[in-house]
Design a protein around this motif. Structure first.
Motif, PDB file in Angstrom:
ATOM      1  N   VAL A  10       0.834  -1.209   0.000  1.00  0.00           N
ATOM      2  CA  VAL A  10       0.000   0.000   0.000  1.00  0.00           C
ATOM      3  C   VAL A  10       0.866   1.255   0.000  1.00  0.00           C
ATOM      4  O   VAL A  10       1.965   1.270   0.528  1.00  0.00           O
ATOM      5  N   ARG A  11       0.328   2.318  -0.615  1.00  0.00           N
ATOM      6  CA  ARG A  11       1.027   3.610  -0.597  1.00  0.00           C
ATOM      7  C   ARG A  11       0.751   4.372   0.689  1.00  0.00           C
ATOM      8  O   ARG A  11       1.596   5.091   1.183  1.00  0.00           O
ATOM      9  N   ASN A  12      -0.462   4.227   1.209  1.00  0.00           N
ATOM     10  CA  ASN A  12      -0.868   4.999   2.377  1.00  0.00           C
ATOM     11  C   ASN A  12      -1.201   4.050   3.521  1.00  0.00           C
ATOM     12  O   ASN A  12      -2.247   3.400   3.512  1.00  0.00           O
ATOM     13  N   MET A  13      -0.327   3.983   4.494  1.00  0.00           N
ATOM     14  CA  MET A  13      -0.511   3.058   5.604  1.00  0.00           C
ATOM     15  C   MET A  13      -1.754   3.391   6.423  1.00  0.00           C
ATOM     16  O   MET A  13      -2.435   2.493   6.905  1.00  0.00           O
ATOM     17  N   ALA A  14      -2.079   4.674   6.570  1.00  0.00           N
ATOM     18  CA  ALA A  14      -3.264   5.066   7.340  1.00  0.00           C
ATOM     19  C   ALA A  14      -4.536   4.565   6.663  1.00  0.00           C
ATOM     20  O   ALA A  14      -5.437   4.039   7.326  1.00  0.00           O
ATOM     21  N   LEU A  37       4.400   0.472   0.035  1.00  0.00           N
ATOM     22  CA  LEU A  37       4.933   0.223  -1.305  1.00  0.00           C
ATOM     23  C   LEU A  37       4.477   1.331  -2.237  1.00  0.00           C
ATOM     24  O   LEU A  37       3.284   1.514  -2.464  1.00  0.00           O
ATOM     25  N   ASN A  38       5.427   2.086  -2.752  1.00  0.00           N
ATOM     26  CA  ASN A  38       5.138   3.130  -3.729  1.00  0.00           C
ATOM     27  C   ASN A  38       5.819   2.719  -5.031  1.00  0.00           C
ATOM     28  O   ASN A  38       7.045   2.773  -5.143  1.00  0.00           O
ATOM     29  N   LEU A  39       5.012   2.306  -6.003  1.00  0.00           N
ATOM     30  CA  LEU A  39       5.568   1.771  -7.249  1.00  0.00           C
ATOM     31  C   LEU A  39       6.305   2.816  -8.083  1.00  0.00           C
ATOM     32  O   LEU A  39       7.035   2.465  -9.006  1.00  0.00           O
ATOM     33  N   SER A  40       6.133   4.099  -7.768  1.00  0.00           N
ATOM     34  CA  SER A  40       6.852   5.132  -8.519  1.00  0.00           C
ATOM     35  C   SER A  40       8.248   5.380  -7.952  1.00  0.00           C
ATOM     36  O   SER A  40       9.000   6.193  -8.480  1.00  0.00           O
ATOM     37  N   SER A  41       8.605   4.656  -6.891  1.00  0.00           N
ATOM     38  CA  SER A  41       9.919   4.810  -6.264  1.00  0.00           C
ATOM     39  C   SER A  41      10.635   3.466  -6.229  1.00  0.00           C
ATOM     40  O   SER A  41      10.196   2.536  -5.553  1.00  0.00           O
ATOM     41  N   VAL A  45      10.225   0.118  -3.758  1.00  0.00           N
ATOM     42  CA  VAL A  45      10.020  -1.250  -4.257  1.00  0.00           C
ATOM     43  C   VAL A  45      11.083  -2.179  -3.683  1.00  0.00           C
ATOM     44  O   VAL A  45      10.775  -3.290  -3.231  1.00  0.00           O
ATOM     45  N   ARG A  46      12.318  -1.729  -3.663  1.00  0.00           N
ATOM     46  CA  ARG A  46      13.400  -2.545  -3.098  1.00  0.00           C
ATOM     47  C   ARG A  46      13.180  -2.804  -1.608  1.00  0.00           C
ATOM     48  O   ARG A  46      13.386  -3.918  -1.125  1.00  0.00           O
ATOM     49  N   LYS A  47      12.761  -1.762  -0.887  1.00  0.00           N
ATOM     50  CA  LYS A  47      12.504  -1.912   0.550  1.00  0.00           C
ATOM     51  C   LYS A  47      11.376  -2.901   0.787  1.00  0.00           C
ATOM     52  O   LYS A  47      11.464  -3.767   1.652  1.00  0.00           O
ATOM     53  N   PHE A  48      10.298  -2.789  -0.001  1.00  0.00           N
ATOM     54  CA  PHE A  48       9.177  -3.717   0.121  1.00  0.00           C
ATOM     55  C   PHE A  48       9.636  -5.147  -0.142  1.00  0.00           C
ATOM     56  O   PHE A  48       9.307  -6.065   0.606  1.00  0.00           O
TER      57      PHE A  48
END
Length: 63
Positions: A10-14, A37-41, A45-48
């Protein structure tokens, strides 16, 4: 529902908290986790991917 562990990227954890609660309300035995997870970064993606791998869970995709 048979030993399934759901990991949501997810992009927004809240905002994911609401989705988590709705899923658990319908299926109380579900094992679910939200991970940022922000697919534009590429760094995100690596962190996820690193965090997912550290869970030791298999990756299954619906066909």
């Amino acid at each position: 529902m048979h030993g399934v562990y759901v990991v949501m990227g997810v992009r927004n954890m809240a905002s994911s908290k609401e989705a988590n609660e709705a899923i658990v309300k319908k299926i109380p035995i579900v094992k679910i986790e939200a991970m940022e997870l922000n697919l534009s970064s590429l760094a995100s993606v690596r962190k996820f991917a690193w965090e997912f791998n550290s869970l030791g869970l298999p990756l299954n995709l619906p066909m």
